[in-house]
Design a protein around this motif. Structure first.
Motif, short mmCIF file in Angstrom:
data_model
loop_
_atom_site.label_atom_id
_atom_site.label_comp_id
_atom_site.label_asym_id
_atom_site.label_seq_id
_atom_site.Cartn_x
_atom_site.Cartn_y
_atom_site.Cartn_z
N SER A 178 -9.60 -4.69 -1.49
CA SER A 178 -8.17 -4.43 -1.52
C SER A 178 -7.70 -4.08 -2.93
CB SER A 178 -7.41 -5.67 -1.03
OG SER A 178 -7.69 -6.76 -1.87
N LYS A 179 -8.65 -3.89 -3.87
CA LYS A 179 -8.30 -3.62 -5.26
C LYS A 179 -8.56 -2.17 -5.66
CE LYS A 179 -9.23 -8.39 -6.66
NZ LYS A 179 -7.82 -8.74 -6.77
N ILE A 221 4.02 -3.63 -7.78
CA ILE A 221 4.83 -3.90 -6.59
C ILE A 221 6.31 -3.97 -6.94
CG2 ILE A 221 5.19 -5.52 -4.70
CD1 ILE A 221 2.58 -3.99 -4.62
N HIS A 240 6.25 3.06 -3.42
CA HIS A 240 6.01 2.98 -1.99
C HIS A 240 5.37 4.28 -1.48
CE1 HIS A 240 9.93 5.12 -2.08
NE2 HIS A 240 9.44 5.73 -1.00
N VAL A 288 0.01 -2.16 4.24
CA VAL A 288 0.81 -3.27 3.72
C VAL A 288 -0.02 -4.54 3.61
CG1 VAL A 288 2.71 -4.83 4.27
CG2 VAL A 288 3.04 -2.37 4.48
N THR A 289 -0.73 -4.87 4.67
CA THR A 289 -1.44 -6.15 4.75
C THR A 289 -2.64 -6.22 3.82
OG1 THR A 289 -0.78 -6.38 7.07
CG2 THR A 289 -2.63 -7.73 6.31
N GLU A 290 -3.43 -5.16 3.78
CA GLU A 290 -4.69 -5.22 3.05
C GLU A 290 -4.62 -4.63 1.64
OE1 GLU A 290 -7.89 -3.67 5.44
OE2 GLU A 290 -7.30 -4.85 7.20
N TYR A 291 -3.60 -3.81 1.37
CA TYR A 291 -3.50 -3.18 0.05
C TYR A 291 -2.17 -3.44 -0.66
CZ TYR A 291 -7.76 -0.88 1.45
OH TYR A 291 -9.05 -0.65 1.86
N ALA A 292 -1.29 -4.21 -0.01
CA ALA A 292 0.00 -4.55 -0.60
C ALA A 292 0.77 -3.30 -1.04
CB ALA A 292 -0.18 -5.51 -1.78
N PRO A 332 3.82 -0.91 -0.44
CA PRO A 332 5.09 -0.84 0.31
C PRO A 332 5.14 0.45 1.13
CG PRO A 332 5.45 -1.34 -2.02
CD PRO A 332 4.03 -0.91 -1.90
N GLY A 340 6.26 -6.42 7.38
CA GLY A 340 6.24 -5.93 6.01
C GLY A 340 6.46 -4.44 5.87
#
Length: 402
Positions: free
Chosen positions: A6-7, A13, A19, A44-48, A50, A79
């Protein structure tokens, strides 16, 4: 699913303009929005990241997302910022770092203008403009994936092709999906609890259960006639919609009068009317059935991830070009299968798509002799198809590189 990170894409953010915007027009009710909604949630969930998801038909969208309020122009669910896409847009558009037009939907003029203006100022962060294409197993996809197209305003739009080879954009698959599926399928109590939750009665753990989400075809009616003479119980789970238009001769009332949870016993076959489900329950439904008949792109891929045998009813196209797409996928799917298994499974799919009632019955009967090997292949296929990187991770890396 090892190897995921996920990085890959570092984001600030706190910067609202970091976004991504995804635009989707709802086609055939659930297909296009099904794909884009899964992608938005995963980003959204795995990479944050927006996500602003712009959708033109919130009513149809709400059928697969019951918590969505179709009358609300802006809302946040899981999210994801969901916006009603009116043309022109009701609010000022501020482009983020990525703008995705899903499946060649035409972006609003004010969005195109915003992208153009940002590209004209070298001191600004101009967005990456992507066209997310339909999934295909055809060979030409690898050569077209990632190609730029210069627009009239001089801005480049990149073509992003999902696909089954390492040279394409990959396949949508959430990081924990396979482990969740395996845990679900390890105990019969899960599927029986789901059937009860959906209002389906009289299904025992050992019964054959088939989910049906197809277009209209007389091949489905022919299979139902075959199933009603089965020596063991068969349950066909069918939502209100296009599949049932092929089965009106079996129904005691008009389709519009059917209610979720109703069932009709015809010999050994029980037809169950399914309620609409959200995407999570649809996945679980596919995991819980012995065989799945699916259509479109989202359901087609989720049937593969279910690790169960399936028929893909592909959307008919002029000059039968859909059969070319079907053949391309079948060639990939059957690459390591024994000839007798390849022939039987392929002929069932072809007959169903051609509406050939005699052939679909004949080849369905032959499935029994290859069922175990086909089931073993269905279990192995998802790992082989994913090739260590899903669509979201490849997409994020593509944006970073571009």
């Amino acid at each position: 699913m090892a190897g995921f990170s996920s990085k890959i894409f570092d984001l600030d953010i706190n910067n609202s303009l970091n976004h991504w915007d995804i635009f989707c027009t709802v086609v055939d009710n659930y297909g296009d929005i099904g794909v884009t909604w899964r992608l938005a949630k995963q980003l959204v969930t795995e990479y944050a990241i927006p996500i602003n998801l712009w959708v033109d038909d919130l009513v149809s969208f709400s059928h697969i997302l019951p918590m969505l309020d179709p009358d609300k122009a802006q809302q946040n669910i899981n999210g994801v910022n969901i916006f009603q896409w009116n043309n022109p847009l009701d609010i000022k558009f501020e482009a983020g770092v990525v703008v995705i037009e899903a499946f060649a939907c035409e972006l609003p003029s004010q969005v195109k203008l915003a992208i153009e203006q940002l590209h004209q100022h070298p001191d600004t962060c101009a967005p990456t403009w992507l066209n997310l294409e339909y999934l295909s197993a055809e060979n030409w996809v690898a050569g077209c994936h990632g190609l730029p197209s210069s627009q009239a305003n001089g801005v480049k739009k990149w073509f992003y092709f999902p696909g089954f080879s390492a040279q394409t954009g990959g396949l949508i698959c959430e990081r924990e999906l396979f482990s969740q599926r395996d845990e679900w399928q390890a105990d019969h109590k899960h599927k029986l609890a789901l059937f009860k939750q959906l209002g389906l009665q009289g299904i025992n753990a050992q019964d054959t259960v088939i989910s049906v989400f197809s277009y209209e075809t007389q091949a489905l009616l022919a299979l139902c006639h075959l199933w009603q003479a089965s020596p063991t119980p068969i349950h066909a789970l069918i939502p209100k919609g296009r599949s049932l238009h092929s089965l009106t001769s079996l129904l005691p009332c008009a389709i519009e009068d059917l209610m979720p949870g109703q069932q009709f016993v015809i010999g050994s076959l029980t037809l169950h009317i399914l309620p609409m489900t959200d995407q999570n329950d649809f996945d679980r439904l596919l995991w819980s059935c012995d065989f799945n008949i699916v259509r479109g792109e989202d359901s087609f891929l989720r049937a593969q991830w279910a690790a169960k045998p399936f028929i893909w009813h592909i959307y008919p196209q002029e000059d039968d070009y859909h059969l070319v797409k079907l053949q391309a996928f079948m060639q990939l799917y059957c690459d390591n299968l024994a000839p007798e298994i390849t022939t039987t499974w392929s002929e069932v799919n072809l007959a169903f798509n051609r509406g050939n009632t005699h052939a679909v019955v004949m080849h369905w009967q032959q499935l029994n002799s290859v069922n175990l090997s086909l089931m073993q292949h269905a279990i192995k296929w998802p790992i082989n198809a994913l090739k260590d990187a899903d669509l979201a991770s490849r997409l994020v890396q593509f944006v970073k590189n571009s």
